[in-house]
Design a protein around this motif. Structure first.
Motif, PDB file in Angstrom:
ATOM      1  N   ALA A 317       0.830  -1.207   0.000  1.00 48.89           N
ATOM      2  CA  ALA A 317       0.000   0.000   0.000  1.00 48.89           C
ATOM      3  C   ALA A 317       0.862   1.254   0.000  1.00 48.89           C
ATOM      4  O   ALA A 317       0.616   2.200  -0.762  1.00 48.89           O
ATOM      5  N   LEU A 318       1.879   1.280   0.854  1.00 51.68           N
ATOM      6  CA  LEU A 318       2.733   2.463   0.925  1.00 51.68           C
ATOM      7  C   LEU A 318       3.558   2.599  -0.356  1.00 51.68           C
ATOM      8  O   LEU A 318       3.685   3.706  -0.910  1.00 51.68           O
ATOM      9  N   ALA A 319       4.114   1.498  -0.839  1.00 48.54           N
ATOM     10  CA  ALA A 319       4.919   1.556  -2.058  1.00 48.54           C
ATOM     11  C   ALA A 319       4.092   2.090  -3.224  1.00 48.54           C
ATOM     12  O   ALA A 319       4.557   2.944  -4.000  1.00 48.54           O
ATOM     13  N   GLY A 320       2.864   1.610  -3.347  1.00 50.71           N
ATOM     14  CA  GLY A 320       2.000   2.063  -4.433  1.00 50.71           C
ATOM     15  C   GLY A 320       1.696   3.541  -4.344  1.00 50.71           C
ATOM     16  O   GLY A 320       1.709   4.257  -5.350  1.00 50.71           O
ATOM     17  N   GLN A 321       1.430   4.020  -3.137  1.00 53.00           N
ATOM     18  CA  GLN A 321       1.137   5.442  -2.948  1.00 53.00           C
ATOM     19  C   GLN A 321       2.353   6.307  -3.247  1.00 53.00           C
ATOM     20  O   GLN A 321       2.237   7.372  -3.856  1.00 53.00           O
ATOM     21  N   LEU A 322       3.527   5.866  -2.813  1.00 53.63           N
ATOM     22  CA  LEU A 322       4.740   6.643  -3.072  1.00 53.63           C
ATOM     23  C   LEU A 322       5.008   6.755  -4.569  1.00 53.63           C
ATOM     24  O   LEU A 322       5.329   7.841  -5.077  1.00 53.63           O
ATOM     25  N   VAL A 323       4.897   5.640  -5.275  1.00 55.72           N
ATOM     26  CA  VAL A 323       5.132   5.664  -6.716  1.00 55.72           C
ATOM     27  C   VAL A 323       4.102   6.546  -7.413  1.00 55.72           C
ATOM     28  O   VAL A 323       4.439   7.357  -8.290  1.00 55.72           O
ATOM     29  N   GLN A 324       2.840   6.406  -7.015  1.00 55.08           N
ATOM     30  CA  GLN A 324       1.783   7.185  -7.639  1.00 55.08           C
ATOM     31  C   GLN A 324       2.010   8.684  -7.452  1.00 55.08           C
ATOM     32  O   GLN A 324       1.832   9.482  -8.385  1.00 55.08           O
ATOM     33  N   ARG A 325       2.427   9.081  -6.263  1.00 59.51           N
ATOM     34  CA  ARG A 325       2.596  10.505  -5.962  1.00 59.51           C
ATOM     35  C   ARG A 325       3.948  11.052  -6.397  1.00 59.51           C
ATOM     36  O   ARG A 325       4.185  12.254  -6.295  1.00 59.51           O
ATOM     37  N   SER A 326       4.833  10.193  -6.867  1.00 61.37           N
ATOM     38  CA  SER A 326       6.166  10.648  -7.280  1.00 61.37           C
ATOM     39  C   SER A 326       6.184  11.249  -8.679  1.00 61.37           C
ATOM     40  O   SER A 326       7.143  11.920  -9.055  1.00 61.37           O
ATOM     41  N   GLY A 327       5.151  10.973  -9.481  1.00 66.23           N
ATOM     42  CA  GLY A 327       5.143  11.410 -10.870  1.00 66.23           C
ATOM     43  C   GLY A 327       5.737  10.390 -11.822  1.00 66.23           C
ATOM     44  O   GLY A 327       5.795  10.625 -13.032  1.00 66.23           O
TER      45      GLY A 327
END
Length: 480
Positions: A317-327
């Protein structure tokens, strides 16, 4: 097709230069490239975040590879198992090096290369992201190097990601030198500018990427940037890399930080020194905090702990959110649409540019006729004109009204180069319906190409869109 036409010219050049071993080798390599994956070079100065972004694109920690304190050109390509080859200058046989994968990290034994001259390293790496893409990690740009030195290392690249903190002034000087001359027709349809440390543009706030995307859009419309690249994309490379390779121990450490009262943690995340101080009242040892800081940066730590508080309570969940919000997603989409979907065009561009240089530097009987045919091919190549107009459309330089501009972007392949994608059709239709949709677009843009209400710039853009519609009409209506 431009790729087939370029291949035919290269074959004729091979016959013309068959007694020139160096020219023959170069021509054969370019011919072979048409059957190989797209080569994407990642270029930037020291501190631009090259390695972080490359690791994010590869999906694992593979970069950088250094010989002592010196980085050499490194190619990362798909393979069934880790493997590393070192190629010496002059085309001699490569040396194979020990390579292994440990916890999603590449380990290469570079000790046999001590004191050796190395032209490039080639790494095979088992990654889905590298099946159809070769990532070229280039040495950091030297601002003191001349244009020829900068451009020389990229002759094997089909497309370029040029990393900067802010795309203006001196930061763009190297990109200008990478483009040329030599050729007036070789506009930079193969380059994309990446704001690779986008979180810095928003002062490290959790919503920094929103500000960075606005900055990217603004720069995309400036004359200075438009003449140098296809697009400008904002990415927090460090966060993207950390998200793609997030481990359970790192998640546990971040979760521990997220338990600290928010005001107390935020006060420690105001600077790197405050965060890693030995007397900071935080649940992790200073060495662990320093490691996290190197992996995530201050922005990434703020973002990760905020996301955990909001419910991202597992590694996926955290990995997905970080990638999504990184651009990173926007960058990968841009690479797919602007580079991968048009790889034959980009390979043809690189081959024709090189052929132009060869014919100019080593003229001989018959080369003038080949140069004239090259000029005719390039001047009439709709694929190049379409890419240039698409870049102008995205940058708002065509003077087309908004309602026409979006239609033009789609028809010139801005949302995909297939017939259905160009026509904006999202479901299966009959060949007759497809032909009708193409005819409608054709008549509409035929009117725009002579519309007196449009400026000359807009009508010239409309003529290119019209040619795209004519090309669709000539294609098999049942083809994808």
């Amino acid at each position: 097709m431009i790729a087939e036409a370029a291949g035919e010219l290269l074959q004729r050049a091979l016959s013309l230069y068959q007694d020139n071993a160096r020219a023959t080798s170069w021509l054969e390599r370019h011919l072979a490239r048409f059957a190989e994956p797209l080569r994407l070079a990642v270029v930037g100065s020291s501190g631009a975040g090259k390695s972080s972004l490359l690791n994010a694109l590869a999906g694992d920690e593979v970069a950088p590879l250094k010989l002592g304190d010196r980085q050499v050109m490194t190619w990362y390509q798909g393979g069934s198992a880790p493997r590393a080859l070192a190629y010496p200058p002059g085309g001699a046989a490569p040396w194979e090096l020990g390579a292994e994968r440990t916890d999603r990290r590449l380990r290469v034994d570079l000790s046999p290369l001590s004191g050796q001259q190395v032209d490039r390293l080639v790494v095979d790496w088992p990654s889905r992201q590298l099946r159809d893409l070769v990532l070229m990690d280039t040495p950091a740009l030297d601002p003191e190097a001349g244009p020829q030195a900068l451009a020389g290392g990229l002759t094997d690249a089909d497309a370029v990601l040029y990393l900067v903190r802010r795309p203006h002034g001196p930061e763009l000087d190297a990109l200008r030198s990478l483009h040329g001359p030599p050729s007036g027709w070789a506009l930079p349809v193969h380059a994309m500018v990446v704001l690779s440390r986008a979180d810095e543009l928003g002062a490290g706030r959790v919503d920094a990427l929103i500000s960075a995307r606005q900055v990217a859009r603004r720069y995309r419309r400036t004359d200075e940037v438009q003449d140098l690249c296809q697009d400008v994309i904002a990415v927090a490379g460090l966060v993207a890399s950390a998200g793609r390779t997030l481990s359970e121990p790192e998640f546990a450490a971040l979760s521990a930080l997220a338990q600290v009262p928010r005001p107390d943690l935020e006060s420690r995340l105001l600077s790197a020194d405050r965060f890693v101080r030995a007397d900071a009242p935080l649940p992790l040892k200073p060495s662990a905090r320093e490691w996290l800081l190197g992996r995530f940066g201050l922005f990434g730590l703020r973002l990760a702990t905020t996301l955990i508080r909001r419910g991202a309570n597992t590694v996926p969940a955290l990995a997905g959110q970080l990638v999504q919000r990184s651009g990173l997603g926007e960058l990968r989409d841009a690479i797919g649409l602007q580079f991968a979907a048009r790889e034959d065009v980009l390979k043809a561009r690189a081959a024709l540019l090189g052929l132009e240089v060869l014919l100019r530097r080593e003229p001989r009987h018959g080369s003038e006729q080949l140069a004239a045919e090259l000029d005719r091919l390039v001047s009439g190549a709709h694929a190049f004109a379409e890419l240039r107009v698409l870049a102008a459309l995205r940058g708002g330089r065509t003077e087309l009204p908004d309602e026409l501009a979006e239609d033009a972007i789609r028809l010139t392949g801005g949302h995909g180069v297939g017939l259905l994608e160009r026509l904006g059709i999202e479901e299966e239709v009959s060949p007759a319906e497809l032909q009708e949709a193409i005819q409608d677009a054709l008549w509409h843009w035929r009117e725009q190409a002579v519309n007196p209400a449009l400026s000359g710039v807009a009508r010239r853009a409309a003529e290119v869109v019209l040619r795209s519609c004519e090309a669709m009409l000539a294609r098999d209506p049942v083809a994808p």
